[in-house]
Design a protein around this motif. Sequence first.
Motif, mmCIF file in Angstrom:
data_model
loop_
_atom_site.group_PDB
_atom_site.id
_atom_site.type_symbol
_atom_site.label_atom_id
_atom_site.label_comp_id
_atom_site.label_asym_id
_atom_site.label_seq_id
_atom_site.Cartn_x
_atom_site.Cartn_y
_atom_site.Cartn_z
ATOM 1 N N ALA A 214 0.601 -1.183 0.156
ATOM 2 C CA ALA A 214 -0.012 0.078 0.130
ATOM 3 C C ALA A 214 0.971 1.298 0.106
ATOM 4 N N GLY A 215 1.998 1.153 0.530
ATOM 5 C CA GLY A 215 2.928 2.274 0.540
ATOM 6 C C GLY A 215 3.459 2.672 1.864
ATOM 7 N N THR B 59 5.634 1.635 4.058
ATOM 8 C CA THR B 59 7.159 1.672 4.371
ATOM 9 C C THR B 59 7.637 2.964 3.323
ATOM 10 N N THR B 60 7.294 2.858 2.115
ATOM 11 C CA THR B 60 7.880 4.069 1.474
ATOM 12 C C THR B 60 7.414 5.380 2.115
ATOM 13 N N GLN C 246 11.836 -2.591 10.465
ATOM 14 C CA GLN C 246 11.099 -3.748 10.418
ATOM 15 C C GLN C 246 12.095 -4.872 11.048
HETATM 16 N N1 LIG Z 1 12.320 1.575 -5.143
HETATM 17 C C1 LIG Z 1 11.184 1.063 -5.971
HETATM 18 N N2 LIG Z 1 11.047 0.860 -7.174
HETATM 19 C C2 LIG Z 1 9.961 0.464 -7.771
HETATM 20 N N3 LIG Z 1 8.804 0.121 -6.806
HETATM 21 C C3 LIG Z 1 9.016 0.242 -5.331
HETATM 22 C C4 LIG Z 1 9.837 0.681 -4.988
HETATM 23 N N4 LIG Z 1 9.851 0.977 -3.571
HETATM 24 C C5 LIG Z 1 8.689 0.371 -3.709
HETATM 25 N N5 LIG Z 1 8.034 0.125 -4.485
HETATM 26 C C6 LIG Z 1 6.710 -0.585 -4.730
HETATM 27 O O1 LIG Z 1 5.793 0.430 -4.283
HETATM 28 C C7 LIG Z 1 4.846 -0.356 -3.564
HETATM 29 C C8 LIG Z 1 4.492 -0.030 -2.001
HETATM 30 O O2 LIG Z 1 5.731 -0.605 -1.350
HETATM 31 P P1 LIG Z 1 5.840 -0.418 0.188
HETATM 32 O O3 LIG Z 1 6.986 -1.446 0.721
HETATM 33 O O4 LIG Z 1 6.121 1.012 0.480
HETATM 34 O O5 LIG Z 1 4.582 -0.950 0.609
HETATM 35 P P2 LIG Z 1 4.031 -1.277 2.325
HETATM 36 O O6 LIG Z 1 2.617 -0.906 2.441
HETATM 37 O O7 LIG Z 1 4.874 -0.951 3.286
HETATM 38 O O8 LIG Z 1 3.991 -2.889 2.155
HETATM 39 P P3 LIG Z 1 4.222 -4.014 3.444
HETATM 40 O O9 LIG Z 1 3.013 -4.058 4.267
HETATM 41 O O10 LIG Z 1 4.141 -5.245 2.260
HETATM 42 O O11 LIG Z 1 5.425 -3.788 3.851
HETATM 43 C C9 LIG Z 1 4.847 -1.720 -3.868
HETATM 44 O O12 LIG Z 1 4.081 -2.219 -4.769
HETATM 45 C C10 LIG Z 1 6.507 -1.834 -4.110
HETATM 46 O O13 LIG Z 1 6.685 -3.061 -4.819
#
Ligand SMILES: Nc1ncnc2c1ncn2[C@@H]1O[C@H](COP(=O)(O)OP(=O)(O)OP(=O)(O)O)[C@@H](O)[C@H]1O
Length: 252
Positions: free
Chosen positions: A44-45, A47-48, A89
Amino acid sequence: MRADRPALELDAVGLQIGGARILRDVTMQVATGEMVGVIGPNGAGKTTLFNIISGVAVPTSGRVLLGGDDVTGQRVHQRARAGLGRTFQTSSVFAGLTAGENVRLAAQARIGGATSPWRFPRADDEASGVALRCLREVGLDHHLGTTAGVLSHGDKRKLEIAMLIATEPQVVLLDEPMAGVGSGDVAGLVEVIRTLHRSGRTVLMVEHHMEVLLGLVDRVAVMHHGELLVIDTPKAVMADPAVQKAYLGESV
Ligand SMILES: Nc1ncnc2c1ncn2[C@@H]1O[C@H](COP(=O)(O)OP(=O)(O)OP(=O)(O)O)[C@@H](O)[C@H]1O
């Protein structure tokens, strides 16, 4: 940081990598002393978003403000100096050092000066004092001399929080603090996080353990496909049919 401004503000934050929109127009304000939980399905984004707040990643649009100051262009260490702290994490403790030495290193990073734990520090030097106080705050002072590697997962998480406290952050990002923690350690860790918050720190927490998260936070931010779907009280979020149907599933 200005006291009259929210501790943390995200202003239309977006991240585009190649053709992929990882985050889109995320806007939220976190008040000083507030605890906000961030939830959403895998990818969902979340960690980003943490990476962008902490400076690990740079947004392609929008701004990040700490206490009213625009830190969008600042690097991780500059934001740390501005009062931002983060856990990850995966465990970040030095397994071969004692709990006390781990926290002492974190304290030294803030205080400055030599950072070698093998310098035969005087027990009463400033960093050692900070280490003991921080270990006490998370209830691990009896493990001062214990090698960190032999601690339980729950105690390692507490140790990471003690290391975080040693850097004296005002805004704290906790990235899945319950990950890998055995059920017997959950209640103790919840109390440590509650204390961290009650001592006046602003906390933003990604956590998949819904029961824990909903019992701790003032508000919940729901992420989905890189967008902020809603940010509201746990009760309002849980009652939101769209959230329940699309993001929390049948188990909640
Ligand atoms: N550097 C990158 N290049 C391309 N895609 C990316 C990059 N970083 C993240 N993504 C993509 O962005 C989306 C969000 O990733 P993110 O890790 O932020 O999700 P999350 O909500 O933290 O997930 P989780 O609960 O699995 O940790 C995912 O589809 C991931 O594959």
